[in-house]
Design an enzyme around this catalytic site. Structure first.
Site, PDB file in Angstrom:
ATOM      1  N   GLU A   1      58.436  56.205  24.654  1.00  0.00           N
ATOM      2  CA  GLU A   1      57.761  56.207  25.959  1.00  0.00           C
ATOM      3  C   GLU A   1      57.323  54.807  26.363  1.00  0.00           C
ATOM      4  OE1 GLU A   1      54.061  58.409  28.337  1.00  0.00           O
ATOM      5  OE2 GLU A   1      54.676  59.129  26.352  1.00  0.00           O
TER       6      GLU A   1
ATOM      7  N   ASP B   1      53.645  70.053  21.170  1.00  0.00           N
ATOM      8  CA  ASP B   1      52.850  68.875  20.849  1.00  0.00           C
ATOM      9  C   ASP B   1      51.728  69.226  19.877  1.00  0.00           C
ATOM     10  OD1 ASP B   1      53.632  66.409  21.831  1.00  0.00           O
ATOM     11  OD2 ASP B   1      52.701  66.697  23.793  1.00  0.00           O
TER      12      ASP B   1
END
Length: 264
Positions: free
Chosen positions: A181, A84
């Site tokens: 998401e 990330d």
């Protein structure tokens, strides 16, 4: 496990084979996950919450992600590792290019960035320089204060259409993977079918090319809020290895996530 590459993941999508993905932060769990057949390990900025005890992901730094990426790579030499990019580590192109260096040197195969249109020049520049990119649309935790909390995204027709357009634009810019998401299952299906690249869901139904969970949620040891889209596999199996094996098996079979883990 055979070495996982972007080509392997692309072939899995083309052949309709589901991809399993978990967050990982250390060598021991990375080794265990790889042994159980998890194809992708994500060094998520979720470590800010599950490891460091913060209320959100915003305090995480590039140095934090690089440290855990190095540990995960040591435990899983053949896994596909995504690191990330933390909050505001890719605010400008120059900053982004500086930020990716320690992550790739630590052993990442790909970096993940949250956001849509504003990222297109960045993704193109990274791809041109040999840095593979994973996009992230829907609920993007680094923007939690803009959203006013952890809420399902893309619920109106206008916002759904915009997300499909953004997903296609990210792919066109060079993204080789996309995470969706907390979006309605029908929207996730539209995007997955529209894209040539693999799409990984979390709270996006069982219609995507693969699934990702935070390992602490899967093991039922997260403190505080447990999201609707997670499932406690340790409670179901009673043993960590069996819990991971069960997760992989259910992802492959398309039985996880079920309706109770999804949004309509």
């Amino acid at each position: 496990m055979a070495k996982i590459t972007t080509a392997v993941l692309q072939k899995m999508k083309q052949q309709g084979e589901k991809i399993s993905m978990l967050t990982a932060y250390d060598a021991s769990f990375a080794k265990l996950f790889a042994e159980q057949g998890v194809e992708i390990l994500l060094i998520g900025d979720s470590l800010g919450m599950v490891l460091q005890g913060h209320s959100d992901t915003l305090p995480v730094t590039i140095a934090d992600i690089a440290y855990h990426t190095r540990a995960v790579r040591a435990g899983a030499s053949d896994a596909f590792i995504i690191a990330d990019m933390p909050f505001m580590s890719y605010g400008t192109l120059e900053q982004t290019l500086q930020s990716v260096v320690p992550l790739m040197q630590a052993g990442a195969n790909m970096v993940k960035l949250e956001g849509g249109d504003f990222l297109l020049p960045t993704i193109q520049a990274l791809t041109e320089r040999g840095v593979p990119v994973c996009g992230h649309l829907g609920l993007t935790p680094q923007s939690v204060h803009v959203f006013g909390g952890y809420k399902v995204q893309g619920k109106t027709a206008e916002k759904a259409d915009a997300m499909v357009r953004q997903a296609l634009a990210l792919q066109e810019a060079g993204a080789q993977l996309l995470v969706l998401e907390c979006i309605p299952t029908a929207l996730a299906e539209r995007i997955t079918q529209a894209l040539a690249i693999p799409v990984i869901g979390i709270g996006a139904g069982n219609v995507t090319d693969g699934q990702v969970l935070v390992m602490h949620d899967l093991l039922g040891i997260s403190s505080g809020y447990i999201p609707k889209f997670s499932k406690n596999y340790l409670a179901q199996t009673g043993e960590i290895r069996s819990a991971i094996a069960s997760y992989v098996s259910e992802v492959k079979a398309g039985t996880f996530p079920g309706q109770e883990h999804s949004f309509n």
